[in-house]
Design a protein around this motif. Sequence first.
Motif, PDB file in Angstrom:
ATOM      1  N   GLU A  27       0.818  -1.209   0.000  1.00 54.49           N
ATOM      2  CA  GLU A  27       0.000   0.000   0.000  1.00 54.49           C
ATOM      3  C   GLU A  27       0.860   1.270   0.000  1.00 54.49           C
ATOM      4  O   GLU A  27       1.963   1.272   0.548  1.00 54.49           O
ATOM      5  CB  GLU A  27      -0.861   0.021   1.270  1.00 54.49           C
ATOM      6  CG  GLU A  27      -1.863  -1.110   1.361  1.00 54.49           C
ATOM      7  CD  GLU A  27      -3.008  -0.922   0.403  1.00 54.49           C
ATOM      8  OE1 GLU A  27      -3.344   0.238   0.096  1.00 54.49           O
ATOM      9  OE2 GLU A  27      -3.571  -1.930  -0.052  1.00 54.49           O
ATOM     10  N   PRO A  28       0.332   2.357  -0.557  1.00 53.72           N
ATOM     11  CA  PRO A  28       0.959   3.659  -0.338  1.00 53.72           C
ATOM     12  C   PRO A  28       0.584   4.165   1.056  1.00 53.72           C
ATOM     13  O   PRO A  28      -0.455   3.793   1.595  1.00 53.72           O
ATOM     14  CB  PRO A  28       0.335   4.542  -1.421  1.00 53.72           C
ATOM     15  CG  PRO A  28      -1.014   3.950  -1.636  1.00 53.72           C
ATOM     16  CD  PRO A  28      -0.868   2.456  -1.411  1.00 53.72           C
ATOM     17  N   HIS A  29       1.445   4.999   1.610  1.00 52.03           N
ATOM     18  CA  HIS A  29       1.179   5.582   2.924  1.00 52.03           C
ATOM     19  C   HIS A  29       1.583   7.050   2.920  1.00 52.03           C
ATOM     20  O   HIS A  29       2.364   7.489   2.064  1.00 52.03           O
ATOM     21  CB  HIS A  29       1.949   4.832   4.018  1.00 52.03           C
ATOM     22  CG  HIS A  29       1.631   3.376   4.072  1.00 52.03           C
ATOM     23  ND1 HIS A  29       0.438   2.884   4.527  1.00 52.03           N
ATOM     24  CD2 HIS A  29       2.360   2.290   3.685  1.00 52.03           C
ATOM     25  CE1 HIS A  29       0.443   1.563   4.437  1.00 52.03           C
ATOM     26  NE2 HIS A  29       1.595   1.179   3.921  1.00 52.03           N
ATOM     27  N   GLN A  30       1.050   7.777   3.867  1.00 56.53           N
ATOM     28  CA  GLN A  30       1.395   9.193   4.031  1.00 56.53           C
ATOM     29  C   GLN A  30       1.356   9.489   5.525  1.00 56.53           C
ATOM     30  O   GLN A  30       0.306   9.351   6.158  1.00 56.53           O
ATOM     31  CB  GLN A  30       0.414  10.084   3.265  1.00 56.53           C
ATOM     32  CG  GLN A  30       0.790  11.555   3.318  1.00 56.53           C
ATOM     33  CD  GLN A  30      -0.084  12.409   2.410  1.00 56.53           C
ATOM     34  OE1 GLN A  30      -1.158  11.991   1.977  1.00 56.53           O
ATOM     35  NE2 GLN A  30       0.367  13.613   2.136  1.00 56.53           N
ATOM     36  N   ILE A  57       0.134   8.992  12.508  1.00 58.18           N
ATOM     37  CA  ILE A  57      -1.043   8.446  11.839  1.00 58.18           C
ATOM     38  C   ILE A  57      -0.777   8.445  10.340  1.00 58.18           C
ATOM     39  O   ILE A  57      -0.058   9.308   9.826  1.00 58.18           O
ATOM     40  CB  ILE A  57      -2.317   9.256  12.184  1.00 58.18           C
ATOM     41  CG1 ILE A  57      -3.560   8.591  11.591  1.00 58.18           C
ATOM     42  CG2 ILE A  57      -2.208  10.697  11.712  1.00 58.18           C
ATOM     43  CD1 ILE A  57      -4.862   9.193  12.100  1.00 58.18           C
ATOM     44  N   CYS A  58      -1.314   7.453   9.656  1.00 54.87           N
ATOM     45  CA  CYS A  58      -1.247   7.420   8.201  1.00 54.87           C
ATOM     46  C   CYS A  58      -2.505   8.094   7.665  1.00 54.87           C
ATOM     47  O   CYS A  58      -3.616   7.666   7.961  1.00 54.87           O
ATOM     48  CB  CYS A  58      -1.161   5.980   7.692  1.00 54.87           C
ATOM     49  SG  CYS A  58      -1.199   5.893   5.885  1.00 54.87           S
ATOM     50  N   LEU A  59      -2.308   9.151   6.885  1.00 51.81           N
ATOM     51  CA  LEU A  59      -3.469   9.896   6.381  1.00 51.81           C
ATOM     52  C   LEU A  59      -4.302   9.077   5.408  1.00 51.81           C
ATOM     53  O   LEU A  59      -5.483   9.343   5.221  1.00 51.81           O
ATOM     54  CB  LEU A  59      -2.998  11.189   5.708  1.00 51.81           C
ATOM     55  CG  LEU A  59      -2.331  12.200   6.643  1.00 51.81           C
ATOM     56  CD1 LEU A  59      -1.825  13.392   5.837  1.00 51.81           C
ATOM     57  CD2 LEU A  59      -3.287  12.654   7.729  1.00 51.81           C
ATOM     58  N   LEU A  60      -3.682   8.075   4.783  1.00 49.64           N
ATOM     59  CA  LEU A  60      -4.406   7.246   3.815  1.00 49.64           C
ATOM     60  C   LEU A  60      -5.110   6.068   4.487  1.00 49.64           C
ATOM     61  O   LEU A  60      -6.011   5.469   3.900  1.00 49.64           O
ATOM     62  CB  LEU A  60      -3.443   6.730   2.739  1.00 49.64           C
ATOM     63  CG  LEU A  60      -2.672   7.813   1.972  1.00 49.64           C
ATOM     64  CD1 LEU A  60      -1.797   7.192   0.905  1.00 49.64           C
ATOM     65  CD2 LEU A  60      -3.611   8.831   1.370  1.00 49.64           C
ATOM     66  N   HIS A  61      -4.660   5.725   5.681  1.00 52.06           N
ATOM     67  CA  HIS A  61      -5.238   4.603   6.431  1.00 52.06           C
ATOM     68  C   HIS A  61      -5.369   5.047   7.893  1.00 52.06           C
ATOM     69  O   HIS A  61      -4.485   4.759   8.706  1.00 52.06           O
ATOM     70  CB  HIS A  61      -4.343   3.360   6.338  1.00 52.06           C
ATOM     71  CG  HIS A  61      -3.998   2.964   4.928  1.00 52.06           C
ATOM     72  ND1 HIS A  61      -2.770   3.241   4.354  1.00 52.06           N
ATOM     73  CD2 HIS A  61      -4.744   2.334   3.997  1.00 52.06           C
ATOM     74  CE1 HIS A  61      -2.778   2.779   3.099  1.00 52.06           C
ATOM     75  NE2 HIS A  61      -3.955   2.226   2.863  1.00 52.06           N
ATOM     76  N   PRO A  62      -6.423   5.758   8.220  1.00 58.16           N
ATOM     77  CA  PRO A  62      -6.529   6.366   9.555  1.00 58.16           C
ATOM     78  C   PRO A  62      -6.489   5.377  10.713  1.00 58.16           C
ATOM     79  O   PRO A  62      -6.283   5.798  11.850  1.00 58.16           O
ATOM     80  CB  PRO A  62      -7.882   7.091   9.502  1.00 58.16           C
ATOM     81  CG  PRO A  62      -8.103   7.350   8.042  1.00 58.16           C
ATOM     82  CD  PRO A  62      -7.514   6.163   7.329  1.00 58.16           C
ATOM     83  N   THR A  63      -6.653   4.092  10.435  1.00 54.33           N
ATOM     84  CA  THR A  63      -6.523   3.131  11.531  1.00 54.33           C
ATOM     85  C   THR A  63      -5.062   2.758  11.788  1.00 54.33           C
ATOM     86  O   THR A  63      -4.770   2.097  12.790  1.00 54.33           O
ATOM     87  CB  THR A  63      -7.323   1.846  11.241  1.00 54.33           C
ATOM     88  OG1 THR A  63      -6.850   1.258  10.029  1.00 54.33           O
ATOM     89  CG2 THR A  63      -8.814   2.149  11.097  1.00 54.33           C
ATOM     90  N   MET A  64      -4.150   3.160  10.888  1.00 46.94           N
ATOM     91  CA  MET A  64      -2.719   2.897  11.104  1.00 46.94           C
ATOM     92  C   MET A  64      -2.159   3.973  12.012  1.00 46.94           C
ATOM     93  O   MET A  64      -2.107   5.146  11.636  1.00 46.94           O
ATOM     94  CB  MET A  64      -1.945   2.908   9.771  1.00 46.94           C
ATOM     95  CG  MET A  64      -2.302   1.793   8.835  1.00 46.94           C
ATOM     96  SD  MET A  64      -1.293   1.852   7.337  1.00 46.94           S
ATOM     97  CE  MET A  64       0.319   1.453   8.013  1.00 46.94           C
ATOM     98  N   ARG A  65      -1.735   3.572  13.182  1.00 45.49           N
ATOM     99  CA  ARG A  65      -1.211   4.525  14.143  1.00 45.49           C
ATOM    100  C   ARG A  65       0.057   3.979  14.784  1.00 45.49           C
ATOM    101  O   ARG A  65       0.295   2.779  14.781  1.00 45.49           O
ATOM    102  CB  ARG A  65      -2.252   4.816  15.237  1.00 45.49           C
ATOM    103  CG  ARG A  65      -3.468   5.542  14.679  1.00 45.49           C
ATOM    104  CD  ARG A  65      -4.611   5.620  15.678  1.00 45.49           C
ATOM    105  NE  ARG A  65      -5.763   6.295  15.092  1.00 45.49           N
ATOM    106  CZ  ARG A  65      -5.957   7.615  15.158  1.00 45.49           C
ATOM    107  NH1 ARG A  65      -5.085   8.380  15.790  1.00 45.49           N
ATOM    108  NH2 ARG A  65      -7.004   8.166  14.607  1.00 45.49           N
TER     109      ARG A  65
HETATM  110 CU   LIG Z   1      -1.062   3.881   5.234  1.00 43.43          CU
END
Ligand SMILES: [Cu+2]
Length: 62
Positions: free
Chosen positions: A9-12, A45-53
């Motif tokens: 996945e991409p992440h930010q 936090i990942c802005l593309l996957h808000p559950t990734m912390r």
């Molecule tokens: Cu992500």
Amino acid sequence: MVFTSADAEPHQIDLGDGAVVTDAFGSGERVMVEAPGEPATYDLICLLHPTMRGTVEVADAG
Ligand SMILES: [Cu+2]
């Protein structure tokens, strides 16, 4: 500091309060950004996957 996407996945990455926001980076890509100047533990936090912390600890360079 460097972030790497180790999955498909991409992440930010956002450290909050405008401290650090990376560009989005794709699978296998690395992004280098300047660490916050203030030593602290920052919530990540990942802005593309808000559950990734997570957290990033910035130590005093001494
Ligand atoms: Cu992500």
